[in-house]
Design an enzyme around this catalytic site. Structure first.
Site, PDB file in Angstrom:
ATOM      1  CG  ASP A 149      -2.258   0.630   0.978  1.00 59.85           C
ATOM      2  OD1 ASP A 149      -2.292   1.869   0.923  1.00 59.85           O
ATOM      3  OD2 ASP A 149      -3.261  -0.088   0.854  1.00 59.85           O
ATOM      4  CG  ASP A 173      23.526  -3.070  10.813  1.00 61.26           C
ATOM      5  OD1 ASP A 173      22.677  -2.714   9.964  1.00 61.26           O
ATOM      6  OD2 ASP A 173      23.970  -4.244  10.872  1.00 61.26           O
ATOM      7  CG  HIS A 204      -5.146   3.844   1.129  1.00 64.04           C
ATOM      8  ND1 HIS A 204      -4.816   2.551   0.793  1.00 64.04           N
ATOM      9  CD2 HIS A 204      -6.408   4.034   0.683  1.00 64.04           C
ATOM     10  CE1 HIS A 204      -5.837   1.983   0.177  1.00 64.04           C
ATOM     11  NE2 HIS A 204      -6.821   2.862   0.086  1.00 64.04           N
ATOM     12  CB  ALA A 305     -10.026  -7.376  -7.770  1.00 64.67           C
ATOM     13  CB  SER A 360      -9.111   0.742   0.237  1.00 58.05           C
ATOM     14  OG  SER A 360      -8.475   0.868  -0.991  1.00 58.05           O
TER      15      SER A 360
END
Length: 556
Positions: A149, A173, A204, A305, A360
């Protein structure tokens, strides 16, 4: 004629993603780029766990001056060394960055427990309080949940103790201790800058992370996983936009570092083969937002999707009144289920809390429940987790149910139930036919054998016999999964008489059809399969169109 090249705002000008065939050496990659006057920006490091499935070398190139993206994609795509070439598409976060600070934290979290506050309908929620009796997540050695995201505010008081810590790095480090090319990637990575700092500069990603795994009992808010390991992966910038190249880097990083569940609350309309390949090769379960355009994804896809992958769950958004949100994409064949996505309360980049809406926000609800399942049942694979989530939905009102593959919205307690007893096989399955319809009848069974009410039916048909036992089909039979699915109503109480009539297009020829029916409970346990065949008599027709006769049934 309209141009076939994507709109300029849809991709990064002067860049392409090219997948070269497996075994291409670094020298050969450089030679390939030089042949086109291009330069290698990034060679994607595909983890060993993904290498066989990914099957190639992916590179991000800059093009020489005067070569357009369309020209490069066309020319490189014809090159014998190339599997495919595509633009570096832009994608966008699926959410509303506008926020409000609620007066009452508990009351605003209606998605977890809806008592009718703020005009909602009591019980329209994910039943989180019940699910927490089974699992609240596991921090040590629990599932790693990646949030790809805008980054995550890993300093937020509700997230700081639930962030994943890279065991291969020594904080501060300045050394790349784990040898992955990124220095001090303690809580994840920023794939835009290829650095180890995924700090959110947008809101978001932090909002999604809070829904998934905000710490409980510390005076803030409770996420779905009270105990979690959240990996932050920033590939979207301050404005909420990003590229597929950086998304692919994030997927590869998550896979290499062992992410069990991945939240993808982003996407766009452009298909990317590189992104598809990365997700297909990923061992993770990817939860993806359906999109916020109000579209039907069956006819107007939104990626990732819409990728047809077994390890993807596509999520729509619903409100506190059991309605699909007006902005939410949907799809009877492409969007699996809905989850709370309107006025969702969660964590922000500045350390506070606020409301956002979007698919979302619905997606991390499903991701959070997937994390609880992976915690409670560590041996569950992607198929088992996905099956529990999809089989355990609460059915929505019909006008919304018909726009989703499962017809329902997320229910955490059903998905988490410890149930090892499958439904009984549908009883007395029989079939009869006229020239215009087939009618099936059977006796309903229960959630556990003949007890209780099952969750859904899986009905399929074919022109060839369907194996009752798909593990050992006989010659001439096809498996259950190879047959065509037909959606029917949810089961009645055990022992009830069930029937369904399927209308057909008349044909001048007699036909034989084969049907297979099985029952599914809320955690995905399936009954044995009942099979039946039926002869459909010929009809007198003046003309029969046989050009496209793949399905005999009339579309509903």
């Amino acid at each position: 004629a309209a141009s076939l090249e994507p709109k300029l705002q849809d991709y990064v000008p002067g860049e392409v993603l090219v997948k070269l065939k497996a075994g291409t050496s670094l020298q050969a990659i450089s030679g390939f780029a030089a042949d086109y006057g291009a330069k290698v920006i990034h060679k994607f490091n595909v983890p060993a766990v993904m290498a066989k499935e990914f099957n190639g070398e992916l590179v991000q190139l800059t093009l020489p001056e005067g070569m357009s993206t369309a020209e490069a994609v066309a020319a490189m795509g014809r090159d014998a060394r190339v599997s495919y070439a595509e633009p570096n598409f832009k994608v966008q976060a699926f959410g509303n960055p506008g926020v409000q600070i609620p007066d009452d934290l508990v009351e605003e979290q209606w998605g977890l427990r809806n008592t009718g506050q703020n005009g909602g309908i009591a019980g329209v929620d994910i039943k989180a309080a019940d699910a927490w009796n089974i699992s609240t997540g596991i921090k040590e050695n629990g599932p790693i949940i990646a949030v790809i995201d805008t980054g995550v505010n890993y300093n937020h008081s509700d997230l700081v103790n639930n962030m994943w810590v890279n065991p291969g790095e020594v904080p501060g480090d300045g050394i790349d201790n784990d040898g992955n090319g990124i220095v001090d990637d303690i809580h994840g990575a920023n794939t835009i800058t290829n650095t180890g700092d995924p700090l959110d500069d947008h809101n978001h990603g932090s909002h999604c992370a809070g829904v998934i795994g905000a710490e409980a009992g510390n005076g803030g808010m409770a996420g779905i996983n009270w105990n979690a390991q959240i990996m932050g992966l920033k590939f979207l910038g301050e404005g909420g936009g990003g590229t597929t190249a950086d998304a692919v880097k994030a997927v590869l990083y998550a896979s290499e570092k062992g992410a069990r569940i991945v939240n993808n609350s982003w996407g766009g309309g452009q298909f990317s083969q590189a992104c598809l390949d990365a997700m297909a090769a990923s061992p993770s379960l990817h939860i993806c937002a359906a999109g916020n355009d109000g579209y039907d994804n069956d006819t107007r896809p939104s990626y990732p999707a819409n990728f047809k992958l077994d390890n993807i769950i596509a999520v729509a958004a619903h409100n506190n009144k059991d309605e699909l949100a007006g902005f939410s994409n949907r799809g009877n064949k492409s969007v699996h289920l809905a989850a709370p996505g309107v006025n969702i309360h969660s964590t922000l980049k500045d350390g506070g809390y606020g409301l956002m809406s979007g698919t979302s926000m619905a997606t991390p609800h499903v991701t959070g429940v997937a994390g609880l399942i992976a915690s409670a049942y560590p041996d569950a694979d992607n198929d088992a987790i996905k099956s529990r989530i999809l089989s355990g939905v609460d059915q929505m009102p019909e006008r919304y149910a018909k726009r989703l593959m499962t017809g329902g919205r997320l229910n955490a307690i059903k998905a988490l139930e410890d149930d090892k007893v499958a439904p009984a096989t549908p009883g007395n399955l029989s079939a009869s036919a006229t020239t215009r319809a087939v009618t099936l009848t059977w006796t309903a069974t229960g959630d556990d054998g003949m007890r209780g009410k099952a969750t859904r039916y899986e009905l399929r048909y074919a022109r060839s016999p369907i194996a009752a036992n798909s593990d050992s089909p006989k010659p001439g039979e096809i498996s259950f999964d190879e047959a065509t699915a037909v959606r029917i109503d949810a089961p009645k109480d055990a022992g009830a008489n069930e029937s369904v009539t399927l209308e057909m297009t008349p044909s001048g020829r007699e036909r034989k059809l084969y049907f297979a029916l099985r029952v599914v409970d809320n955690v995905g346990n399936r009954s044995e399969t009942a099979v039946q065949e039926v002869r459909v008599p010929a009809s007198k027709v003046a003309f029969e169109d046989t050009v496209d006769a793949s399905s005999p049934f009339t579309p509903s």
